[in-house]
Scaffold this active site. Structure first.
Site, mmCIF file in Angstrom:
data_model
loop_
_atom_site.group_PDB
_atom_site.id
_atom_site.type_symbol
_atom_site.label_atom_id
_atom_site.label_comp_id
_atom_site.label_asym_id
_atom_site.label_seq_id
_atom_site.Cartn_x
_atom_site.Cartn_y
_atom_site.Cartn_z
ATOM 1 C CB CYS A 170 -0.406 0.314 7.892
ATOM 2 S SG CYS A 170 -1.924 0.343 7.195
ATOM 3 C CB CYS A 176 -0.962 0.051 1.351
ATOM 4 S SG CYS A 176 -2.095 -1.034 1.113
ATOM 5 C CG HIS A 235 -6.353 2.027 -0.018
ATOM 6 N ND1 HIS A 235 -5.253 2.436 -0.395
ATOM 7 C CD2 HIS A 235 -5.892 0.975 1.069
ATOM 8 C CE1 HIS A 235 -4.118 1.893 -0.002
ATOM 9 N NE2 HIS A 235 -4.466 0.991 1.053
ATOM 10 C CB SER A 258 -9.938 1.681 2.694
ATOM 11 O OG SER A 258 -9.123 0.606 2.804
ATOM 12 C CD GLN A 308 -3.768 -5.338 4.356
ATOM 13 O OE1 GLN A 308 -4.160 -4.575 4.214
ATOM 14 N NE2 GLN A 308 -2.750 -5.705 3.145
ATOM 15 N NE ARG A 329 -20.918 4.877 2.322
ATOM 16 C CZ ARG A 329 -19.793 4.192 2.421
ATOM 17 N NH1 ARG A 329 -19.059 4.003 1.425
ATOM 18 N NH2 ARG A 329 -19.201 4.080 3.879
#
Length: 389
Positions: free
Chosen positions: A375, A91, A345, A244, A152, A207
């Site tokens: 992270c 990431c 993401h 995410s 994860q 949203r």
């Protein structure tokens, strides 16, 4: 040693990473090419002067294989003489691209370099680079961790349990992310950083109507009987609402030295003040942001109180809330324009997306120092500090 400064930063709007997402029709090479083209147009630099293009992509397979960054640079119209490479720190891939680019400028290896990233999760789904039945870890890792590593989502549940983070806290944080992102859009705070793509002009996952009551109705996203037996401390509070989403998007920043910026007539947005990378427990996986924050502050000779703004990637609300408990940071200064829970993401693009949002927020708020940390899968984290000029 020379310094390194960011002189331009752009991103696409972020689409849902689904077949019906607003950017699902766009090839990932073209997503990234759009940001590269916009980057040079807005900065006014001659792309022939660019020494390298360093891009992050996580799932480097299919339409994101074969050094995506190189073909994006060619598609963007950069001269064939401009090289490019694609990196993977999960990431944090494009944040790592920023680190490499800035360190190259500071060392004198580059004068002008692009750090960027892309991920089209609608066209190249997460984990599509691991064929069914294949083991990406190998026997040595299996021997070192005989009980096995975990996905994860389970790591996020373990973090929530270890730091006693409740469902209500995670949902409230998620709602705040959506509210901040919606307010930023409504107040025009993303206008300077977003490069509309066709008729796609806004982030698709925000949203504005999200509420704690709505999120409370969502079911746990990662409940698994085998993991429940292995980890009885898990309360199964991580949902699609406080994590995410999957997304499509690209982002890019242009990095040079103060001297080169002056020579080319470029306006620095921020100086890259310090860098750190860390490894952490690959079972918890996502807690590296805690030691990374401490490490980058120590290297920069700064304290947490010196930092005006933070960007902590919202892979899961639990990650940011655990980081906040350990550091004591003021959440009012964290992800002030919303984070990945709301904005999205797109894995390989998120590092430079955070940087892009951060440098524009620094200028808008008159901030001196800002800290970005992410992270990453496998128990990794990047951190860096930016300083306004």
């Amino acid at each position: 040693m020379r310094d390194a400064v960011i002189v331009e930063a752009v991103r696409t709007p972020i689409g849902k990473g689904k077949p019906n997402g607003s950017l699902a029709h766009v090839h990932p090479v073209e997503l990234l090419a759009h940001t590269l083209r916009t980057l040079v147009e807005r900065s006014g630099v001659d792309p022939a002067l660019i020494d390298d293009v360093i891009g992050g992509t996580v799932d480097q397979v299919g339409e994101q294989a074969m050094n995506t960054t190189r073909y994006a640079a060619l598609s963007a119209g950069f001269p064939e003489t401009v090289p490019a490479t694609t990196v993977d720190r999960q990431c944090g891939s494009s944040q790592q691209a920023v680190h490499f680019a800035a360190q190259g400028v500071m060392s004198g290896a580059y004068d002008l370099v692009v750090a960027c990233g892309v991920e089209s999760m609608s066209r190249v789904p997460m984990w599509s680079n691991v064929p069914p039945g294949k083991d990406p870890f190998g026997p040595g890792v299996a021997e070192r961790y005989p009980d096995g590593l975990v996905p994860q989502g389970i790591s996020a549940e373990l973090i929530a349990a270890k730091w006693s983070i409740t469902r209500e806290q995670m949902d409230a944080f998620a709602v705040s992310s959506h509210q901040r992102a919606a307010a930023a859009w409504n107040n025009g705070l993303f206008d300077a950083e977003v490069a509309p793509l066709g008729n796609v002009t806004r982030d698709e996952s925000v949203r504005p109507g999200s509420t704690p009551e709505i999120l409370a109705g969502l079911k746990p996203a990662y409940h698994d009987p085998a993991f429940a037996a292995r980890f009885p401390q898990i309360e199964w509070n991580v949902t699609a609402g406080n994590a995410s989403p999957v997304n499509d998007g690209a982002s890019a920043v242009l990095i040079t030295s103060t001297e080169t910026a002056a020579r080319l007539g470029l306006r620095p947005l921020a100086r890259l003040h310090g860098f750190a990378v860390t490894g952490s427990d690959p079972l918890l996986m996502l807690t590296g942001v805690i030691p990374a924050t401490d490490k980058v502050l120590r290297r920069a000779g700064l304290r947490l109180d010196d930092i005006d703004l933070f960007e902590v990637n919202e892979a899961f609300a639990a990650v940011v809330l655990a980081w906040q408990q350990e550091t004591g940071a003021d959440l009012a200064r964290v992800n002030v324009h919303g984070g990945a829970i709301a904005l999205g993401h797109p894995l390989g693009a998120s590092g430079t997306r955070l940087t892009t949002t951060l440098v524009h927020a620094m200028r808008e708020r008159g901030s001196r120092y800002a800290l970005q940390t992410m992270c990453e899968a496998g128990g990794l984290a990047n951190a860096m500090i930016l300083e306004s000029l």
